[in-house]
Scaffold this motif. Sequence first.
Motif, PDB file in Angstrom:
ATOM      1  N   LYS A   1     -10.276  53.350  72.039  1.00  0.00           N
ATOM      2  CA  LYS A   1      -9.606  53.225  73.392  1.00  0.00           C
ATOM      3  C   LYS A   1      -9.776  54.680  73.994  1.00  0.00           C
ATOM      4  CE  LYS A   1      -5.540  51.478  72.250  1.00  0.00           C
ATOM      5  NZ  LYS A   1      -4.123  51.142  72.370  1.00  0.00           N
ATOM      6  N   ILE A   2      -9.690  54.468  75.399  1.00  0.00           N
ATOM      7  CA  ILE A   2      -9.631  55.772  75.943  1.00  0.00           C
ATOM      8  C   ILE A   2      -8.406  55.707  77.273  1.00  0.00           C
ATOM      9  CG2 ILE A   2     -11.059  56.776  77.970  1.00  0.00           C
ATOM     10  CD1 ILE A   2     -12.493  57.013  75.347  1.00  0.00           C
ATOM     11  N   VAL A   3      -7.980  56.807  77.450  1.00  0.00           N
ATOM     12  CA  VAL A   3      -6.825  57.035  78.453  1.00  0.00           C
ATOM     13  C   VAL A   3      -7.416  57.771  79.608  1.00  0.00           C
ATOM     14  CG1 VAL A   3      -4.499  58.115  78.948  1.00  0.00           C
ATOM     15  CG2 VAL A   3      -4.888  56.359  76.847  1.00  0.00           C
TER      16      VAL A   3
ATOM     17  N   LEU B   1     -15.012  54.884  82.881  1.00  0.00           N
ATOM     18  CA  LEU B   1     -14.178  55.652  83.528  1.00  0.00           C
ATOM     19  C   LEU B   1     -14.085  55.398  84.984  1.00  0.00           C
ATOM     20  CD1 LEU B   1     -15.067  59.178  81.727  1.00  0.00           C
ATOM     21  CD2 LEU B   1     -13.154  57.548  81.468  1.00  0.00           C
ATOM     22  N   LEU B   2     -14.737  54.281  85.315  1.00  0.00           N
ATOM     23  CA  LEU B   2     -14.747  53.854  86.802  1.00  0.00           C
ATOM     24  C   LEU B   2     -13.632  52.906  86.893  1.00  0.00           C
ATOM     25  CD1 LEU B   2     -18.538  53.877  87.911  1.00  0.00           C
ATOM     26  CD2 LEU B   2     -16.677  55.098  88.941  1.00  0.00           C
ATOM     27  N   VAL B   3     -12.583  53.080  86.371  1.00  0.00           N
ATOM     28  CA  VAL B   3     -11.332  52.322  86.541  1.00  0.00           C
ATOM     29  C   VAL B   3     -10.236  52.882  87.095  1.00  0.00           C
ATOM     30  CG1 VAL B   3     -10.077  50.967  84.589  1.00  0.00           C
ATOM     31  CG2 VAL B   3     -12.485  51.110  84.169  1.00  0.00           C
ATOM     32  N   ASP B   4      -9.246  52.155  87.793  1.00  0.00           N
ATOM     33  CA  ASP B   4      -8.272  53.190  88.466  1.00  0.00           C
ATOM     34  C   ASP B   4      -6.991  51.806  88.364  1.00  0.00           C
ATOM     35  OD1 ASP B   4      -8.162  55.732  88.796  1.00  0.00           O
ATOM     36  OD2 ASP B   4      -9.185  55.591  90.634  1.00  0.00           O
ATOM     37  N   GLY B   5      -5.943  52.497  88.701  1.00  0.00           N
ATOM     38  CA  GLY B   5      -4.826  51.293  89.082  1.00  0.00           C
ATOM     39  C   GLY B   5      -3.882  51.443  87.604  1.00  0.00           C
ATOM     40  N   VAL B   6      -2.633  51.598  87.897  1.00  0.00           N
ATOM     41  CA  VAL B   6      -1.992  51.629  86.646  1.00  0.00           C
ATOM     42  C   VAL B   6      -1.400  50.256  86.257  1.00  0.00           C
ATOM     43  CG1 VAL B   6      -1.307  53.960  86.740  1.00  0.00           C
ATOM     44  CG2 VAL B   6       0.195  52.313  87.842  1.00  0.00           C
ATOM     45  N   GLY B   7      -0.647  49.803  85.262  1.00  0.00           N
ATOM     46  CA  GLY B   7      -0.078  48.542  84.683  1.00  0.00           C
ATOM     47  C   GLY B   7      -1.060  47.374  85.174  1.00  0.00           C
ATOM     48  N   THR B   8      -0.529  46.512  85.659  1.00  0.00           N
ATOM     49  CA  THR B   8      -1.261  45.285  86.116  1.00  0.00           C
ATOM     50  C   THR B   8      -2.249  45.360  87.227  1.00  0.00           C
ATOM     51  OG1 THR B   8       0.615  44.590  87.300  1.00  0.00           O
ATOM     52  CG2 THR B   8       0.637  43.558  85.210  1.00  0.00           C
TER      53      THR B   8
ATOM     54  N   ILE C   1      -7.167  52.553  79.515  1.00  0.00           N
ATOM     55  CA  ILE C   1      -5.851  52.669  79.661  1.00  0.00           C
ATOM     56  C   ILE C   1      -5.673  53.542  80.940  1.00  0.00           C
ATOM     57  CG2 ILE C   1      -3.411  53.073  79.154  1.00  0.00           C
ATOM     58  CD1 ILE C   1      -4.451  52.520  76.148  1.00  0.00           C
ATOM     59  N   VAL C   2      -5.071  53.100  82.066  1.00  0.00           N
ATOM     60  CA  VAL C   2      -4.984  54.036  83.154  1.00  0.00           C
ATOM     61  C   VAL C   2      -3.506  54.273  83.208  1.00  0.00           C
ATOM     62  CG1 VAL C   2      -5.201  54.633  85.761  1.00  0.00           C
ATOM     63  CG2 VAL C   2      -6.636  53.060  84.088  1.00  0.00           C
ATOM     64  N   LEU C   3      -3.124  55.704  83.496  1.00  0.00           N
ATOM     65  CA  LEU C   3      -1.873  56.190  83.370  1.00  0.00           C
ATOM     66  C   LEU C   3      -1.648  56.974  84.639  1.00  0.00           C
ATOM     67  CD1 LEU C   3      -0.962  57.268  79.970  1.00  0.00           C
ATOM     68  CD2 LEU C   3      -0.424  55.091  80.971  1.00  0.00           C
TER      69      LEU C   3
ATOM     70  N   GLY D   1      -4.112  54.246  68.408  1.00  0.00           N
ATOM     71  CA  GLY D   1      -5.541  53.607  68.899  1.00  0.00           C
ATOM     72  C   GLY D   1      -6.353  54.309  69.564  1.00  0.00           C
ATOM     73  N   VAL D   2      -5.842  55.438  70.092  1.00  0.00           N
ATOM     74  CA  VAL D   2      -6.527  56.400  71.416  1.00  0.00           C
ATOM     75  C   VAL D   2      -7.696  57.263  70.884  1.00  0.00           C
ATOM     76  CG1 VAL D   2      -6.202  57.604  73.468  1.00  0.00           C
ATOM     77  CG2 VAL D   2      -4.660  55.668  73.140  1.00  0.00           C
ATOM     78  N   ALA D   3      -8.784  57.073  71.237  1.00  0.00           N
ATOM     79  CA  ALA D   3      -9.750  58.253  70.765  1.00  0.00           C
ATOM     80  C   ALA D   3      -9.608  59.271  71.701  1.00  0.00           C
ATOM     81  CB  ALA D   3     -11.148  57.562  70.850  1.00  0.00           C
ATOM     82  N   ALA D   4      -9.484  59.228  72.993  1.00  0.00           N
ATOM     83  CA  ALA D   4      -9.412  60.392  73.814  1.00  0.00           C
ATOM     84  C   ALA D   4      -8.746  60.284  74.953  1.00  0.00           C
ATOM     85  CB  ALA D   4     -10.858  60.812  74.155  1.00  0.00           C
ATOM     86  N   VAL D   5      -8.249  61.382  75.571  1.00  0.00           N
ATOM     87  CA  VAL D   5      -7.449  61.325  76.745  1.00  0.00           C
ATOM     88  C   VAL D   5      -8.240  62.361  77.664  1.00  0.00           C
ATOM     89  CG1 VAL D   5      -5.165  61.765  78.055  1.00  0.00           C
ATOM     90  CG2 VAL D   5      -5.165  60.845  75.852  1.00  0.00           C
TER      91      VAL D   5
END
Length: 422
Positions: A130-132, A145-152, A170-172, A186-190
């Motif tokens: 997993k990536i954060v 990494l072309l992912v945005d928007g938190v939560g739902t 996961i996007v925070l 479970g997170v490999a990298a932030v």
Amino acid sequence: MNSSELFNRALQVMPGGVSSPVRRFLPNPFYASRAKGSKILTEDGLWLIDYCLAYGPLIFGHAPDFLIEEIFQQIREGSVYGTPHKSEVELAEEVVRSVPSVSMVRFVNSGGEAAMSALRVARAFTGRDKIVKFDGCYHGAVDPLLVDGVGTGTHACSGGIPRSILDGTIVLPFNDVASLSRIDEGVAAVIVEPVMGNVGLVPPDRDFLRALREACNSSGALLIFDEVITGFRISKGGAQQAYGVYPDLTILGKILGGGFPIGAFGGKREIMEMVAPCGCVYNAGTFNGNPVTMVAGLTVLRHLNQGVYSRLSELTERLCSGFEEILEDAGIPSHVNRLGSLFTIFFSEVPVRDKDTARRSRPEVFSALHRQLLENGVYFPPSQFECCFTSVAHSADDLNATLEKFSVAVEKIRRDGGVKCS
Ligand SMILES: Cc1ncc(COP(=O)(O)O)c(C=O)c1O
């Protein structure tokens, strides 16, 4: 042939008429014919004072004299060897000397490529998937990494990204310490831009980077700083040096290439020894460590010293204070975020500290100002959500001229009724 004619030709043979989406703006982008120092000349014969500066690489401005002969000399001696060569060793040594957390580095050809490889290394090193990432941070055209928007609201920022890849990220929200509890085992990298530059400039709260480091320490995730913009710009050692928070891996680009294509990833020895041929993580490239880029990067890095950063901070502060005064006098609500030689003017009532607050800036004010400035010889990046850059080549005369033109532009926008003032 002028810019409009060139753009019409380009539309026939290039998607959207451009090589990168941000370069397209209405009615047509200007076409550059040459550039020197703080200025860029358009195919329409207009010299512009440039605060876009190719989105960050040109800390000494366009075509600095000290660089030109070094580059020509290298081209005369060969533009690509496909073998190891001295200047890549020298540039690697310079990076290791400059960037506090980097003991080894691999050169690639773009920041995006470096981000992709850093994730791969982190996954191999931790044995996790997993990536954060943080909402609004940009790390290049890289699927996970072309992912945005938190939560739902999490969504892909591009077509063509498989659902399975989206699910692995996961996007925070940026600058939100409470949300860091989502960084689990479970997170490999932030991965984070330590100073956000891709929603416009948003500096981190000091606590945020420290808390992020702690969250990674407790979960065993690797912390990756994307210093493609901030590396060698905020200070010679980047944001990590300026904020005193050190990542496990660092991504570099832009200034490092001295105006030529580059990316690099580096970090702790035991992590970087995962990279082939030393370890099992594959990375390769025909143009990796290209000699022309290496010489350009080395020459630029050798010219960077404390005096450069002090001068850049001073001139940027002067410019931004001038903008603030003009906007305040005009009654236009705004916040001018700045750090070192980076700044963004946001047209909103609220201070900007993350993507949500950045998005509250009024696009019609930005567009009107951008157009007015461009017509009068000042070039800001065409999107509200980009940083503006200053360079060593920007003179006191450039600043005075910019503030004068800015004042005229703001007044015209106000008179035309394009802006509702407070
Ligand atoms: C913070 C950041 N990371 C990565 C990238 C991608 O770099 P490149 O355009 O060299 O692929 C960019 C590009 O602007 C960037 O701003």
